[in-house]
Design a protein around this motif. Structure first.
Motif, PDB file in Angstrom:
ATOM      1  N   UNK A  48       0.844  -1.208   0.000  1.00  0.00           N
ATOM      2  CA  UNK A  48       0.000   0.000   0.000  1.00  0.00           C
ATOM      3  C   UNK A  48       0.875   1.252   0.000  1.00  0.00           C
ATOM      4  N   UNK A  49       1.918   1.245   0.828  1.00  0.00           N
ATOM      5  CA  UNK A  49       2.819   2.390   0.896  1.00  0.00           C
ATOM      6  C   UNK A  49       3.481   2.619  -0.456  1.00  0.00           C
ATOM      7  N   UNK A  50       3.967   1.561  -1.084  1.00  0.00           N
ATOM      8  CA  UNK A  50       4.634   1.688  -2.379  1.00  0.00           C
ATOM      9  C   UNK A  50       3.668   2.218  -3.445  1.00  0.00           C
ATOM     10  N   UNK A  51       2.477   1.648  -3.482  1.00  0.00           N
ATOM     11  CA  UNK A  51       1.502   2.070  -4.486  1.00  0.00           C
ATOM     12  C   UNK A  51       1.132   3.534  -4.287  1.00  0.00           C
ATOM     13  N   UNK A  52       0.811   3.873  -3.053  1.00  0.00           N
ATOM     14  CA  UNK A  52       0.406   5.246  -2.747  1.00  0.00           C
ATOM     15  C   UNK A  52       1.532   6.232  -3.047  1.00  0.00           C
ATOM     16  N   UNK A  53       2.754   5.909  -2.639  1.00  0.00           N
ATOM     17  CA  UNK A  53       3.889   6.807  -2.861  1.00  0.00           C
ATOM     18  C   UNK A  53       4.133   7.035  -4.342  1.00  0.00           C
ATOM     19  N   UNK A  54       4.049   5.972  -5.120  1.00  0.00           N
ATOM     20  CA  UNK A  54       4.239   6.095  -6.559  1.00  0.00           C
ATOM     21  C   UNK A  54       3.183   6.993  -7.189  1.00  0.00           C
ATOM     22  N   UNK A  55       1.935   6.824  -6.767  1.00  0.00           N
ATOM     23  CA  UNK A  55       0.851   7.648  -7.308  1.00  0.00           C
ATOM     24  C   UNK A  55       1.002   9.108  -6.909  1.00  0.00           C
ATOM     25  N   UNK A  56       1.345   9.358  -5.648  1.00  0.00           N
ATOM     26  CA  UNK A  56       1.511  10.736  -5.181  1.00  0.00           C
ATOM     27  C   UNK A  56       2.656  11.426  -5.913  1.00  0.00           C
ATOM     28  N   UNK A  57       3.769  10.721  -6.080  1.00  0.00           N
ATOM     29  CA  UNK A  57       4.911  11.313  -6.778  1.00  0.00           C
ATOM     30  C   UNK A  57       4.555  11.650  -8.226  1.00  0.00           C
ATOM     31  N   UNK A  58       3.863  10.742  -8.900  1.00  0.00           N
ATOM     32  CA  UNK A  58       3.477  10.991 -10.295  1.00  0.00           C
ATOM     33  C   UNK A  58       2.496  12.157 -10.395  1.00  0.00           C
ATOM     34  N   UNK A  59       1.522  12.201  -9.490  1.00  0.00           N
ATOM     35  CA  UNK A  59       0.555  13.303  -9.490  1.00  0.00           C
ATOM     36  C   UNK A  59       1.244  14.633  -9.192  1.00  0.00           C
TER      37      UNK A  59
END
Length: 205
Positions: free
Chosen positions: A76-87
């Motif tokens: 969850x942390x990895x997925x969320x972090x990746x999405x936040x960074x891209x956004x």
């Protein structure tokens, strides 16, 4: 934050902003970004659109942290972090606030994966050095980051990669700087705080 369908109000109550492409499990995935705004207060949520759509389908806050080493917690942390960074790379907010090691990967992703030099990140430390987010490096693969050491301390990543570091109080900062430990990981975090206070005092607040 991630959108927790069993904990939040219906997604229809939020305003859809855009769909962002980001890397997870070494492939491009899509997440929807929604906004709930009450006056000046804005709450952004991330909704996975692919095979990961059930990652955040939990019934309680405690369920998020169960069996940390073996559960979906780190995924969850990895997925969320990746999405936040891209956004963030796409929308370029002036300042990005990252709350402790759970969000520490975002600033490193912006720098290493997106090569972003515009968004400024502030790493806010809430919890003591003993809670440092220690994980094997191979468990952090799949979102574009590369590590040379066998284990990583996510708190150390946040301290090093963010533009500013803020402790929640002066007394807490003093504890982070001075409370020594026989635990090597915990004391490694303390030494980073000390190094920052000497070599980059403008970064540490």
């Amino acid at each position: 934050t991630p959108f927790y369908p069993k904990l939040f109000k219906e997604i229809e109550a939020y305003r859809h902003l855009l769909i962002v492409n980001h890397v997870y499990n070494d492939k491009i995935v899509k997440s929807a970004i929604y906004l709930d705004q009450q006056g000046a207060t804005k709450h952004y949520v991330i909704v996975p659109l692919g095979d990961e759509k059930n990652y955040f389908d939990v019934a309680s806050v405690n369920e998020l942290y169960n069996d940390i080493s073996e559960s979906l917690f780190l995924e969850r942390i990895k997925y969320f972090s990746s999405a936040v960074a891209a956004y963030s790379h796409q929308t370029l907010p002036a300042i990005l606030l990252l709350h402790d090691w759970h969000a520490a990967l975002v600033s490193k992703l912006l720098a290493d994966v997106h090569k972003n030099t515009i968004v400024k990140s502030v790493f806010i430390v809430h919890v003591a050095n003993i809670d440092c987010g220690r994980f094997a490096s191979d468990k952090l693969q799949g979102i574009g980051l590369k590590f040379s050491e066998k284990f990583q301390l996510l708190k150390a990543i946040g301290l090093k990669s963010a533009h500013k570091v803020i402790a929640v109080s002066p007394s807490f900062l003093d504890e982070c700087l001075n409370l020594k430990s026989t635990n090597s990981a915990v004391d490694a975090i303390r030494r980073i705080f000390v190094w920052l206070s000497i070599n980059n005092p403008g970064k540490l607040m």
